[in-house]
Design a protein around this motif. Structure first.
Motif, short mmCIF file in Angstrom:
data_model
loop_
_atom_site.label_atom_id
_atom_site.label_comp_id
_atom_site.label_asym_id
_atom_site.label_seq_id
_atom_site.Cartn_x
_atom_site.Cartn_y
_atom_site.Cartn_z
N GLU A 56 0.83 -1.20 0.00
CA GLU A 56 0.00 0.00 0.00
C GLU A 56 0.86 1.25 0.00
OE1 GLU A 56 -2.37 -3.38 1.25
OE2 GLU A 56 -0.44 -2.61 1.96
N ALA A 57 1.93 1.24 0.80
CA ALA A 57 2.78 2.42 0.91
C ALA A 57 3.54 2.70 -0.39
CB ALA A 57 3.77 2.25 2.06
N ILE A 58 4.11 1.67 -1.02
CA ILE A 58 4.89 1.89 -2.24
C ILE A 58 3.98 2.30 -3.40
CG2 ILE A 58 4.83 -0.55 -2.91
CD1 ILE A 58 7.76 1.88 -3.46
N VAL A 59 2.77 1.73 -3.46
CA VAL A 59 1.83 2.11 -4.52
C VAL A 59 1.36 3.55 -4.34
CG1 VAL A 59 -0.45 1.66 -5.51
CG2 VAL A 59 1.10 -0.24 -5.03
N ALA A 60 1.08 3.94 -3.09
CA ALA A 60 0.68 5.32 -2.83
C ALA A 60 1.78 6.29 -3.25
CB ALA A 60 0.37 5.49 -1.33
N ALA A 61 3.04 5.91 -3.01
CA ALA A 61 4.14 6.77 -3.42
C ALA A 61 4.29 6.82 -4.94
CB ALA A 61 5.45 6.27 -2.79
N ALA A 62 3.91 5.73 -5.61
CA ALA A 62 4.10 5.65 -7.06
C ALA A 62 3.00 6.33 -7.86
CB ALA A 62 4.21 4.19 -7.48
N GLY A 114 -9.11 -7.09 -6.54
CA GLY A 114 -8.93 -5.81 -7.22
C GLY A 114 -7.73 -5.02 -6.76
N HIS A 115 -7.47 -4.98 -5.45
CA HIS A 115 -6.35 -4.16 -4.99
C HIS A 115 -5.02 -4.74 -5.45
CE1 HIS A 115 -6.72 -7.21 -1.85
NE2 HIS A 115 -5.52 -6.91 -1.41
N HIS A 116 -4.89 -6.06 -5.54
CA HIS A 116 -3.65 -6.63 -6.04
C HIS A 116 -3.50 -6.42 -7.54
CE1 HIS A 116 -1.23 -9.34 -3.17
NE2 HIS A 116 -1.74 -8.32 -2.51
N THR A 117 -4.61 -6.37 -8.26
CA THR A 117 -4.55 -6.00 -9.67
C THR A 117 -3.97 -4.60 -9.82
OG1 THR A 117 -6.51 -7.36 -10.12
CG2 THR A 117 -5.88 -5.77 -11.79
N LEU A 118 -4.43 -3.67 -8.99
CA LEU A 118 -3.90 -2.30 -9.00
C LEU A 118 -2.42 -2.29 -8.66
CD1 LEU A 118 -4.22 0.82 -9.01
CD2 LEU A 118 -4.87 0.63 -6.59
N TYR A 119 -2.02 -3.02 -7.63
CA TYR A 119 -0.62 -3.02 -7.21
C TYR A 119 0.29 -3.57 -8.32
CZ TYR A 119 -2.67 -2.58 -2.51
OH TYR A 119 -3.38 -2.18 -1.42
N MET A 120 -0.14 -4.66 -8.95
CA MET A 120 0.68 -5.24 -10.01
C MET A 120 0.75 -4.31 -11.21
SD MET A 120 2.66 -7.78 -10.81
CE MET A 120 2.29 -9.24 -9.82
N ALA A 121 -0.36 -3.65 -11.52
CA ALA A 121 -0.36 -2.67 -12.62
C ALA A 121 0.61 -1.54 -12.32
CB ALA A 121 -1.77 -2.11 -12.83
N GLY A 177 -0.30 -4.05 -20.18
CA GLY A 177 -1.58 -4.73 -20.02
C GLY A 177 -1.49 -6.22 -20.32
N MET A 178 -0.73 -6.59 -21.35
CA MET A 178 -0.56 -8.01 -21.66
C MET A 178 0.17 -8.73 -20.54
SD MET A 178 0.11 -8.38 -25.77
CE MET A 178 1.60 -7.37 -25.79
N ALA A 179 1.21 -8.08 -20.00
CA ALA A 179 1.96 -8.68 -18.89
C ALA A 179 1.06 -8.85 -17.67
CB ALA A 179 3.17 -7.82 -18.55
N LEU A 180 0.24 -7.84 -17.38
CA LEU A 180 -0.67 -7.93 -16.23
C LEU A 180 -1.70 -9.03 -16.42
CD1 LEU A 180 -1.77 -6.86 -13.56
CD2 LEU A 180 -3.08 -5.16 -14.86
N GLY A 181 -2.34 -9.07 -17.58
CA GLY A 181 -3.35 -10.10 -17.85
C GLY A 181 -2.79 -11.50 -17.73
N LEU A 182 -1.54 -11.67 -18.16
CA LEU A 182 -0.91 -12.99 -18.08
C LEU A 182 -0.67 -13.39 -16.63
CD1 LEU A 182 0.16 -15.22 -19.93
CD2 LEU A 182 2.41 -14.12 -19.85
N THR A 183 -0.20 -12.46 -15.81
CA THR A 183 0.02 -12.79 -14.40
C THR A 183 -1.30 -13.12 -13.70
OG1 THR A 183 -0.16 -10.49 -13.65
CG2 THR A 183 2.02 -11.26 -14.30
N MET A 184 -2.38 -12.43 -14.10
CA MET A 184 -3.68 -12.65 -13.47
C MET A 184 -4.25 -14.03 -13.80
SD MET A 184 -5.26 -8.86 -14.24
CE MET A 184 -6.87 -9.12 -13.51
N ALA A 185 -3.76 -14.66 -14.86
CA ALA A 185 -4.23 -15.99 -15.23
C ALA A 185 -3.27 -17.09 -14.81
CB ALA A 185 -4.45 -16.06 -16.75
N VAL A 186 -1.97 -16.81 -14.88
CA VAL A 186 -0.96 -17.85 -14.63
C VAL A 186 -0.85 -18.20 -13.15
CG1 VAL A 186 1.51 -18.34 -14.67
CG2 VAL A 186 0.40 -17.42 -16.70
#
Length: 480
Positions: A106-112, A147-154, A176-185
């Motif tokens: 949460e902290a690193i994403v807020a900073a990013a 959802g929140h982990h999708t945001l963090y990975m994005a 987006g392709m990299a994210l979609g792949l991680t969400m399935a693999v």
């Protein structure tokens, strides 16, 4: 006099029409002495009338209420846990005078997000669409719903690619392709153990520390032969109250809170408590932590009961045979004792890992010190305990979660170089999959050649589709 109430969502149009129809029907039947009125859903309560009549649309909407309520309860429970456990981290740092990088998503994403917010949002949208496409047309039939982990990975993918020099359409498409792949693999990798944990094939696992969970399960297989499950703990008759996981969690956390509160000192602890006595504060925080775990377990049970039937209806229409991949607390009700054991073992591993890094500060390695973040060690360590218990009982839970704690300390060191200026902040991503994906994409992006990077990421994204195509061809050939 009997009473009939017509009910709708707002208490205006449809319920008024139902009221008129009821009155007409009663008149035609010659029924008298029946009061009829209409109300909105919010004004209804048990006993409001002898008969309540509503439209089919209201029934459908109410049937989804439990699903929404379950997620709200789950979120509320997680909030209680975080608010109760954060003071423990502060007291621990004060007690042992440790400073360094604290892994916290949460902290690193807020900073990013201030710098990478637009790229993160677009990559997240493209990633979710990519996940649906993969689930629809390949054998990776998993829809990632955390959802929140999708945001963090994005956010992580956006940071790594932008630092490597990518921008515009290419950044969004490749990210987006990299994210979609991680969400399935990752749900696919965790699913064999998930079937052991849940005893069915209805739900999948969607939380981005899958690599350490799988490792914990493998460790359980290696060390757990003959080890009883954490849920088969035998208590003496006088200690039978400890069978209640909420009680055992509260008592264990009381001991931990009291130790760090006493070592940190009354003066510091009472700055966190707002002046409340530091012993009372420590005890109340421990009880609040146990209450948060209890709330999470109830929320998870509601989500499972509601979302699986609802998701099956969705998947049959849009993504045949897909399974919902849910957040890590989804496994907590299946082994509540392993949750506590996993947290304690993981946190112990984190402390030992930190001491190793402290010992290396004045050597040639001179590595940055990673402090044990209590929040990730609870959620990730508890889950590692459940996975280890599923394959190796108590020994699997303890050793698997302990190794998980060590990895939560050392793996973030691999990620710091690919985060640009954020790599020198006082926080970083905590969970293993973020480290693995960030490190891999960082190595790919290091080529700094758009054609090479584009081909590599596109090739990885295409692999499930190619595999599905060849599998379908083999099946057709066998049938012929």
């Amino acid at each position: 006099m009997k009473k009939i109430v017509a009910m709708c969502g707002s208490g205006l149009g449809s319920s008024f029409m139902v009221e008129m129809n009821i009155k007409t029907a009663l008149k035609d039947l010659g029924v008298q002495d029946v009061e009829v009125e209409h109300v909105d859903l919010g004004s209804g309560y048990p006993g409001i009338a002898d008969l309540i009549v509503c439209g089919k649309d209201l029934e459908d909407n109410c049937s989804r209420f439990g699903n929404v309520l379950g997620f709200l309860i789950l979120g509320a429970g997680a909030g209680v846990i975080v608010s109760a456990i954060e003071p423990f981290g502060a007291m621990f740092g004060e007690a042992f005078n440790m400073q360094g990088v604290v892994p916290n998503n949460e902290a690193i994403v807020a900073a990013a997000l201030g710098t990478y917010g637009s790229a993160t949002a677009i990559i997240m949208i493209v990633g979710m669409v990519s996940n649906i496409l993969i689930a629809r047309f390949t054998r990776l039939k998993f829809i990632f719903l955390t959802g929140h982990h999708t945001l963090y990975m994005a956010a992580l993918i956006a940071i790594v690619l932008v630092v490597a020099g990518f921008e515009g359409i290419l950044l969004y498409l490749l990210g987006g392709m990299a994210l979609g792949l991680t969400m399935a693999v990752f749900p696919a990798l965790a699913h064999p153990t998930m079937r052991k944990i849940t005893g069915n094939d209805d739900i999948a696992f969607g939380h981005f520390s899958t690599l350490t969970y799988i490792l914990s399960a493998q460790i359980g297989k290696m060390v757990g032969k003959g080890s009883k499950s954490t849920e088969e703990t035998s208590f003496p008759k006088g200690l039978s109250f400890l069978r209640d996981s909420s009680v055992s969690i509260a008592l264990t956390m009381m001991v931990m809170y009291l130790i760090v509160a006493v070592i940190a000192g009354a003066e510091f602890t009472e700055t966190l408590s707002g002046g409340q006595n530091f012993i009372i504060f420590a005890l109340l925080q421990a009880i609040a932590f146990a209450a948060g775990v209890y709330i999470v377990l109830q929320g998870v049970r509601m989500v499972i009961a509601e979302i699986v039937p609802a998701f099956k209806g969705f998947s049959e229409k849009v993504v045949p045979d897909a399974k919902p991949a849910l957040d890590c607390p989804v496994v907590f009700p299946f082994a509540p004792n392993a949750v506590l054991i996993g947290f304690l073992a993981s946190f112990t591993g984190g402390v030992i890992g930190m001491l190793i890094l402290v010992g290396l500060r004045d050597t040639a390695f001179n590595l940055m010190v990673i402090l044990p973040g209590v929040v990730p060690h609870f959620f990730v360590g508890a889950t590692a305990g459940v996975f280890g218990n599923a394959t190796g009982g108590r020994r699997g839970a303890v050793i698997g979660a302990f190794v998980n704690g060590l990895l939560l300390t050392f793996l973030p060191l691999l990620l710091l170089p690919v985060l640009g200026d954020l790599g020198y902040a006082n926080t970083t991503f905590s969970d293993a999959d973020f480290v693995g994906v960030g490190f891999l994409i960082g190595r790919i992006a290091a080529f700094r050649n758009t054609w090479v990077v584009g081909l590599l990421i596109s090739g990885l994204f295409a692999l499930p589709f190619v595999h599905a195509l060849f599998s379908r061809g083999r099946v057709q050939a066998a049938e012929e």
